[in-house]
Design a protein around this motif. Structure first.
Motif, PDB file in Angstrom:
ATOM      1  N   ARG A 225       0.835  -1.209   0.000  1.00  0.00           N
ATOM      2  CA  ARG A 225       0.000   0.000   0.000  1.00  0.00           C
ATOM      3  C   ARG A 225       0.868   1.257   0.000  1.00  0.00           C
ATOM      4  N   ASP A 226       1.997   1.197   0.713  1.00  0.00           N
ATOM      5  CA  ASP A 226       2.816   2.402   0.938  1.00  0.00           C
ATOM      6  C   ASP A 226       3.877   2.647  -0.131  1.00  0.00           C
ATOM      7  N   THR A 227       4.153   1.653  -0.987  1.00  0.00           N
ATOM      8  CA  THR A 227       5.242   1.777  -1.960  1.00  0.00           C
ATOM      9  C   THR A 227       4.706   1.533  -3.374  1.00  0.00           C
ATOM     10  N   ASP A 228       5.595   1.679  -4.362  1.00  0.00           N
ATOM     11  CA  ASP A 228       5.181   1.420  -5.753  1.00  0.00           C
ATOM     12  C   ASP A 228       5.475  -0.014  -6.176  1.00  0.00           C
ATOM     13  N   THR A 229       5.634  -0.906  -5.210  1.00  0.00           N
ATOM     14  CA  THR A 229       5.810  -2.327  -5.512  1.00  0.00           C
ATOM     15  C   THR A 229       4.508  -2.910  -6.053  1.00  0.00           C
ATOM     16  N   GLU A 230       4.606  -4.059  -6.770  1.00  0.00           N
ATOM     17  CA  GLU A 230       3.419  -4.593  -7.448  1.00  0.00           C
ATOM     18  C   GLU A 230       2.955  -5.950  -6.938  1.00  0.00           C
ATOM     19  N   ILE A 231       3.793  -6.648  -6.189  1.00  0.00           N
ATOM     20  CA  ILE A 231       3.402  -7.965  -5.667  1.00  0.00           C
ATOM     21  C   ILE A 231       4.205  -8.247  -4.401  1.00  0.00           C
ATOM     22  N   VAL A 245       0.684 -12.063  -1.933  1.00  0.00           N
ATOM     23  CA  VAL A 245      -0.281 -10.989  -1.700  1.00  0.00           C
ATOM     24  C   VAL A 245      -0.291 -10.070  -2.918  1.00  0.00           C
ATOM     25  N   THR A 246      -1.479  -9.679  -3.367  1.00  0.00           N
ATOM     26  CA  THR A 246      -1.609  -8.781  -4.511  1.00  0.00           C
ATOM     27  C   THR A 246      -1.441  -7.323  -4.073  1.00  0.00           C
ATOM     28  N   LYS A 247      -1.322  -6.448  -5.064  1.00  0.00           N
ATOM     29  CA  LYS A 247      -1.168  -5.011  -4.799  1.00  0.00           C
ATOM     30  C   LYS A 247      -2.324  -4.465  -3.964  1.00  0.00           C
ATOM     31  N   ASP A 248      -3.532  -4.979  -4.210  1.00  0.00           N
ATOM     32  CA  ASP A 248      -4.707  -4.487  -3.488  1.00  0.00           C
ATOM     33  C   ASP A 248      -4.949  -5.236  -2.181  1.00  0.00           C
ATOM     34  N   GLY A 249      -3.963  -6.020  -1.731  1.00  0.00           N
ATOM     35  CA  GLY A 249      -4.028  -6.610  -0.404  1.00  0.00           C
ATOM     36  C   GLY A 249      -4.740  -7.940  -0.319  1.00  0.00           C
ATOM     37  N   ASN A 250      -5.057  -8.556  -1.448  1.00  0.00           N
ATOM     38  CA  ASN A 250      -5.687  -9.874  -1.419  1.00  0.00           C
ATOM     39  C   ASN A 250      -4.626 -10.962  -1.235  1.00  0.00           C
ATOM     40  N   ILE A 251      -4.911 -11.889  -0.329  1.00  0.00           N
ATOM     41  CA  ILE A 251      -4.028 -13.045  -0.136  1.00  0.00           C
ATOM     42  C   ILE A 251      -4.438 -14.115  -1.138  1.00  0.00           C
ATOM     43  N   ILE A 252      -3.493 -14.543  -1.962  1.00  0.00           N
ATOM     44  CA  ILE A 252      -3.754 -15.632  -2.917  1.00  0.00           C
ATOM     45  C   ILE A 252      -3.294 -16.926  -2.274  1.00  0.00           C
ATOM     46  N   TRP A 253      -4.251 -17.692  -1.753  1.00  0.00           N
ATOM     47  CA  TRP A 253      -3.912 -18.889  -0.998  1.00  0.00           C
ATOM     48  C   TRP A 253      -3.290 -19.937  -1.915  1.00  0.00           C
ATOM     49  N   ARG A 343       9.276 -18.921  -9.881  1.00  0.00           N
ATOM     50  CA  ARG A 343       8.399 -19.404 -10.955  1.00  0.00           C
ATOM     51  C   ARG A 343       7.160 -18.511 -11.086  1.00  0.00           C
ATOM     52  N   LEU A 344       6.643 -18.062  -9.943  1.00  0.00           N
ATOM     53  CA  LEU A 344       5.483 -17.176  -9.975  1.00  0.00           C
ATOM     54  C   LEU A 344       5.826 -15.864 -10.678  1.00  0.00           C
ATOM     55  N   LEU A 345       6.971 -15.285 -10.340  1.00  0.00           N
ATOM     56  CA  LEU A 345       7.365 -14.014 -10.956  1.00  0.00           C
ATOM     57  C   LEU A 345       7.585 -14.181 -12.457  1.00  0.00           C
ATOM     58  N   GLU A 346       8.086 -15.338 -12.880  1.00  0.00           N
ATOM     59  CA  GLU A 346       8.271 -15.595 -14.313  1.00  0.00           C
ATOM     60  C   GLU A 346       6.933 -15.488 -15.045  1.00  0.00           C
ATOM     61  N   ILE A 347       5.885 -16.040 -14.429  1.00  0.00           N
ATOM     62  CA  ILE A 347       4.544 -15.971 -15.031  1.00  0.00           C
ATOM     63  C   ILE A 347       4.011 -14.549 -14.988  1.00  0.00           C
ATOM     64  N   LEU A 348       4.125 -13.913 -13.822  1.00  0.00           N
ATOM     65  CA  LEU A 348       3.536 -12.588 -13.633  1.00  0.00           C
ATOM     66  C   LEU A 348       4.240 -11.509 -14.446  1.00  0.00           C
ATOM     67  N   SER A 349       5.527 -11.720 -14.749  1.00  0.00           N
ATOM     68  CA  SER A 349       6.283 -10.706 -15.489  1.00  0.00           C
ATOM     69  C   SER A 349       5.801 -10.563 -16.928  1.00  0.00           C
ATOM     70  N   LYS A 350       4.980 -11.511 -17.384  1.00  0.00           N
ATOM     71  CA  LYS A 350       4.480 -11.468 -18.761  1.00  0.00           C
ATOM     72  C   LYS A 350       3.238 -10.600 -18.909  1.00  0.00           C
ATOM     73  N   VAL A 351       2.704 -10.134 -17.775  1.00  0.00           N
ATOM     74  CA  VAL A 351       1.500  -9.287 -17.832  1.00  0.00           C
ATOM     75  C   VAL A 351       1.796  -7.927 -17.213  1.00  0.00           C
ATOM     76  N   ALA A 352       1.008  -6.928 -17.617  1.00  0.00           N
ATOM     77  CA  ALA A 352       1.237  -5.562 -17.140  1.00  0.00           C
ATOM     78  C   ALA A 352       0.832  -5.403 -15.682  1.00  0.00           C
ATOM     79  N   ASP A 353      -0.241  -6.093 -15.277  1.00  0.00           N
ATOM     80  CA  ASP A 353      -0.745  -5.957 -13.906  1.00  0.00           C
ATOM     81  C   ASP A 353      -0.922  -7.344 -13.284  1.00  0.00           C
ATOM     82  N   PRO A 354       0.065  -7.805 -12.501  1.00  0.00           N
ATOM     83  CA  PRO A 354      -0.014  -9.140 -11.898  1.00  0.00           C
ATOM     84  C   PRO A 354      -1.255  -9.349 -11.040  1.00  0.00           C
TER      85      PRO A 354
END
Length: 457
Positions: A225-231, A245-253, A343-354
């Motif tokens: 919430r406090d920084t410009d980080t994305e995931i 955890v997503t940018k909007d604070g959702n926990i992805i179980w 591995r997760l970041l490899e997938i997420l890096s292919k999209v603009a908004d993880p």
């Protein structure tokens, strides 16, 4: 010597340091492991430890015990649990003991064990106890050397994982041992890393290193919430489990993470089996089939997952609701939170908004794990009785490989005996609140016939 039988658990050995787990006990456990190794024609065992304060003393005593049986020790020092497993493969011992208390309180420690590629669990752990009771030990004079595995481990991941773009991430290590390695790992992949509690401190002064509990992810949520980080990525005390955890604070179980990982693996290994435990969402199996894979439900427990991966050589991936993820495609089939994060970041890096990709994963209304406390041993007895006698209203399918997973047209309920503490673990999932309430009522009715304990739902 007398040794507490209670520390010999289903998946590992674990006790309170200075009480049930002492240096003398660690020495005897080392002798038992070394003797078992000799029987399996294992001549060398890798040994590592996490960041707990008791680690050096217990590791020294354990190593002395192993060497007293004529088995050599390679000490890889302070590492994450998956790095100890990696060392066992890289150094071709296929055998290792990790001195770790995982996500338990600071006064706990213990041992996770692998011999000849087999994870010791269940009866094999009890056999170690019997060796100590019967003083049934081999004898000899094993050698000792150290080996720094860190650079090889990092290089192996950097050689495997390629990000499509630079990412800005939060990494929370909860003062566990991953703090020594995670920031460097992810920076080496091209990430800008915002660190939280990456100083290894076995007292865990900030929050407990267990990403399965929402309260332990609040610092990640705040940092996003406090920084410009994305995931946000969070790790447990010994690095074999991942929290997301997503940018909007959702926990992805983890069971939803597994859907994404399965889709990725199946894009390169179509038709392979994807193994998951009984606690995972019922949305996972149809997602795997849609992606061209074969879902396979399994007992909970990292040792049972590894056994299932060996039993099914055409499996590419396995995972548990607890956060253990086992990649066999491109990796070794052991649980590794750091590698899973990469591995997760490899997938997420292919999209603009993880966060958009993660939040779009199939989801349902569900409870966290709920615990019904019982007397020691009563949890297994209660589940055995219910497996024999329980009748559920409107159930479409009942799976009894690990407790009772009762599937309805609009949800499921689960109750199983924990293998680590005297509790019944319960979990519920449904399409809507009315279905969730109905399923819970069905379980209340069944449980009320067998126990008068207050239910946690």
């Amino acid at each position: 010597m007398t040794i507490a039988a209670s520390i010999f658990k289903a998946y590992d050995i674990r006790g309170v340091v200075g009480d049930t787990l002492t240096a003398e006990a660690a020495f005897q456990i080392g002798r038992a492991i070394g003797s078992e190794a000799r029987e399996r024609n294992v001549s060398t065992i890798c040994v590592g430890r996490d960041g707990r304060l008791s680690g050096p003393e217990l590791t020294g005593a354990l190593s002395d015990g192993i060497r007293a049986t004529g088995v050599d020790v390679i000490d890889v020092g302070r590492v994450a649990t998956p790095m100890l497993y990696f060392a066992a493969y890289q150094l071709e011992t296929f055998s290792g003991v990790m001195v770790t208390g995982s996500h338990n309180p600071p006064d706990y420690n213990g041992f996770k064990m692998m011999l000849g590629g087999d994870t010791l669990a269940g009866d094999w752990i009890q056999k170690l106890y019997q060796r100590i009771v019967n003083n049934d030990f081999a004898s000899g004079h094993g050698g000792y050397r150290t080996h720094d595995i860190v650079d090889e481990y990092l290089a192996r991941i950097w050689g495997d994982i390629k990000l499509a773009r630079q990412m800005k991430i939060v990494v929370d290590c909860g003062n566990g041992v991953p703090g020594d390695f995670a920031p460097e790992l992810f920076r080496g992949l091209g990430c800008e890393v915002h660190k939280l509690f990456c100083e290894v401190d076995g007292t865990f002064p900030n929050h407990h290193p267990d990403p399965a509990k929402p309260e332990n992810l609040q610092d990640v949520i705040q940092a996003l919430r406090d920084t410009d980080t994305e995931i946000g990525l969070a790790f447990d005390g010994d690095g074999d489990r991942l929290g997301v955890v997503t940018k909007d604070g959702n926990i992805i179980w983890p069971d939803r993470q597994l859907i994404l990982f399965a889709q990725d693996v199946l894009s390169r290994q179509p038709g392979c089996k994807i193994i998951y435990d009984v606690k995972c969402t019922r949305l996972l199996a149809p997602a795997v089939r849609t992606a061209g894979g074969e879902p396979l439900i399994n007992r909970t427990g990292h040792s049972f997952m590894k056994a299932a991966l060996k039993e099914h050589p055409d499996a590419g991936l396995a995972g548990e609701m607890s956060g253990h993820v086992f990649f066999k495609e491109r990796w070794y089939g052991f649980d590794d939170g750091l590698y899973a994060g990469a591995r997760l970041l490899e997938i997420l890096s292919k999209v603009a908004d993880p966060s958009v990709l993660l939040n779009a994963l199939p989801n349902a209304l569900s409870t966290p794990e709920l615990n019904l406390k019982t007397a020691e041993g009563e949890n297994h007895a209660l589940i055995a009785r219910l497996q024999h006698s329980a009748q559920f209203e409107g159930a479409e399918n009942i799976i009894s490989i690990d407790g009772l997973r009762v599937e309805y047209v609009d949800g499921f309920g689960l109750m199983r005996a924990s293998n680590t503490t005297p509790v019944i673990v319960l979990r519920f999932e449904a399409d809507n609140a009315a279905a969730l309430a109905r399923i819970q009522d069905d379980f209340r009715r069944v449980l009320a016939k067998e126990t008068s304990e207050a239910l946690p739902f």
